[in-house]
Design a protein around this motif. Structure first.
Motif, mmCIF file in Angstrom:
data_model
loop_
_atom_site.group_PDB
_atom_site.id
_atom_site.type_symbol
_atom_site.label_atom_id
_atom_site.label_comp_id
_atom_site.label_asym_id
_atom_site.label_seq_id
_atom_site.Cartn_x
_atom_site.Cartn_y
_atom_site.Cartn_z
ATOM 1 N N LEU A 1 -0.617 4.304 -1.547
ATOM 2 C CA LEU A 1 -0.827 5.342 -1.394
ATOM 3 C C LEU A 1 -1.310 5.825 0.540
ATOM 4 C CD1 LEU A 1 -3.621 4.327 -3.759
ATOM 5 C CD2 LEU A 1 -1.193 4.759 -4.153
ATOM 6 N N LEU B 1 -5.576 9.763 -2.276
ATOM 7 C CA LEU B 1 -6.859 9.968 -2.248
ATOM 8 C C LEU B 1 -7.642 11.422 -2.371
ATOM 9 C CD1 LEU B 1 -8.949 6.815 -1.091
ATOM 10 C CD2 LEU B 1 -7.424 7.126 -3.376
ATOM 11 N N PRO C 1 -3.537 9.042 2.612
ATOM 12 C CA PRO C 1 -5.088 9.356 2.781
ATOM 13 C C PRO C 1 -5.026 10.449 1.946
ATOM 14 C CG PRO C 1 -4.302 8.719 4.719
ATOM 15 C CD PRO C 1 -3.857 8.094 3.958
ATOM 16 N N TYR D 1 1.128 -1.134 0.182
ATOM 17 C CA TYR D 1 -0.095 -0.261 -0.073
ATOM 18 C C TYR D 1 0.787 1.297 0.211
ATOM 19 C CZ TYR D 1 -3.487 -3.235 1.666
ATOM 20 O OH TYR D 1 -4.436 -4.466 1.814
#
Lengths: 321, 321
Positions: free
Chosen positions: B253, B258, B255, B251
């Motif tokens: 990415l 996004l 917060p 992971y």
């Protein structure tokens, strides 16, 4: 005769994404779920020869338009089986707030199906009710039987229904729903299902489903929480990658979603075992055993982007109350 | 003789993820990138017969351990070609902060390769330099030629190198890097490449690469920004889905990632055309044409989770200064 039914929402560990037959809502794969004790719909249905049309009262407000039409269409189906022509008054309330990002179509259509069938004097088996609920909203069929449920994809309308694998008392695991936001669904689930095939990864996803379902059923049978959680988590990501690589891409995750995921991974690194799953929305369902429930609930509640944490364990299916 | 070289970082529109040959850093697919004008490494190399070992000074600090060993190993390769036994002093600085989540291995190994080769008196072609840079760090080979670059996967070490498709002046598009955080890489890119194959979607990804490369080259040739952007964005998500479905899942990415993505989608809905891409890290590269640069820069800067926005356009490749 007015019949009132309570039906649970459900969380799928193996997800339903994509249909083989849109009209009959036949899924592209079998799915596995658990009914949720803390999120349910209560629906009463009363057929009345004096009514000139169906009436839908949702959370104490009369509803018209698309939502009403979908309910009426479902009532038509039940009327046609019962050979009845009476319209019905339907009153439905969810115990969870509308803005909490929890889909109400599963619990809603499960409750509606059972209440309407009973109110129109049909005496249907659980299997028949599950098939009917499916025709209203696919995952609603899983909210009919008790506890831990398998929805067999089947190969026809008659063979595609859900049955209980284990009752709600079988395994004391929890689903803590970290609510981070509303479903900012610009594209509804129904439309989303329709574009699933456009993902380059969709075929690969489907080709692995049969084994995945067998593996999680085996883990469930052995109460192997680690295996169960690992499959659940990988499956959620698998579904969301298909969503994100669809044309158009579907981004259901919010920043807060990743925030919660990173806390779940951290908790696990600290030896507090839990796993996440995510439906077609931004909220994170954190699955854990009872012994860790309080600790995890505290951690989730303290995350800034988490609005509320809803506590669920396995529940019974739809039932007349 | 002390040689100083400036080499750019690069952003890939078609990504490099997964290797066919780990030792030779042969990629599983060809990739397409643009050198970045605003993110570069400046490296000086001086071989000295009096030195007892290589010395690496990175951003004004002497470095030992793993980073040093990787540089020394690369110098060994260049020494072996030049039949030299002298150790070198290497001084290297990045113009971007270490915590900004921008990988320095591409610009770093490109600069090191060109500087060391020249300092040891090798007169190598751009092709040979690109091959050498690749052996230091795969994507470094793309920082050797000018402007818009293709790294042909090739089928041997000699045939896997990058060449310029178009110079840096060819197309006035921008890469605004919204820096949202450091790379919280618990798993390095090198380790990540190694697990790419474990994703159930990896084979499907690779099978689509040849067409994707051809399509983006065609869009680049036609300066079709919409097509170019759409391919770029879908490709970034495609790579991250493979990462997230690997075993273990990666992971990258955060917060904030996004958060920025949702702003890019909103901008586009408002008719301000821009597209995102994301490397193996959390930062979002927003690609746009000059006419929208200011507006987009303002929107990105105002996002709470964005620490800084770095402005880039296409740049020359590595060169002696």
């Amino acid at each position: 005769m007015k019949i009132t039914v309570k039906a649970p929402a459900n969380i799928a560990f193996i997800k339903y994404w994509g249909k083989r037959n849109e009209k009959l809502r036949l899924p592209a794969n079998s799915s596995i779920s658990m009914n949720l004790s803390g999120a349910y719909t209560t629906t009463s249905v009363e057929f009345d020869s004096k009514l000139k049309s169906d009436i839908l009262i949702l959370n104490n407000k009369e509803v018209v338009g698309r939502e009403m039409e979908r309910v009426s269409k479902h009532l038509d189906l039940i009327r046609s089986i019962a050979k009845s022509k009476n319209y019905a008054q339907v009153k439905s309330t969810n115990n969870f707030p509308k803005g909490a990002g929890i889909a109400s179509s599963a619990s809603g259509f499960a409750a509606l199906t059972v209440a309407a069938a009973k109110a129109v004097n049909l005496n249907l088996s659980e299997k028949k009710l599950s098939i009917l609920a499916r025709l209203g909203s696919g995952s609603a069929c899983r909210s009919i039987p008790n506890g831990f449920v398998e929805w067999k994809m089947g190969n026809s309308s008659e063979s595609s229904y859900a049955r209980s694998l284990f009752g709600s008392e079988y395994w004391n695991i929890y689903d803590l729903i970290a609510v981070v936001g509303e479903n900012s669904k610009k594209i509804s689930s129904t439309e989303g299902h329709a574009v699933a095939e456009s993902s380059p990864f969709y075929k690969t996803r489907l080709s692995g489903m049969k084994d995945k379902v067998a593996e999680i059923k085996s883990a469930l049978k052995r109460k192997d929480f680690t295996k169960f959680g690992e499959i659940t988590e990988a499956e959620a990501i698998n579904m969301h990658t298909v969503m994100m690589t669809s044309v158009p891409p579907l981004y259901y995750l919010l920043p807060g979603t990743l925030d919660v995921i990173s806390h779940v991974l951290e908790l696990r690194e600290k030896g507090i075992e839990c796993y996440f799953t995510i439906d077609a929305g931004p909220n994170v369902h954190v699955i854990c055993k009872e012994e860790n429930k309080r600790k995890i609930q505290k951690v989730l509640s303290d995350i800034k982007s988490v609005k509320t944490v809803l506590i669920n364990r396995a529940a019974c299916g739809a039932r007349v109350i």
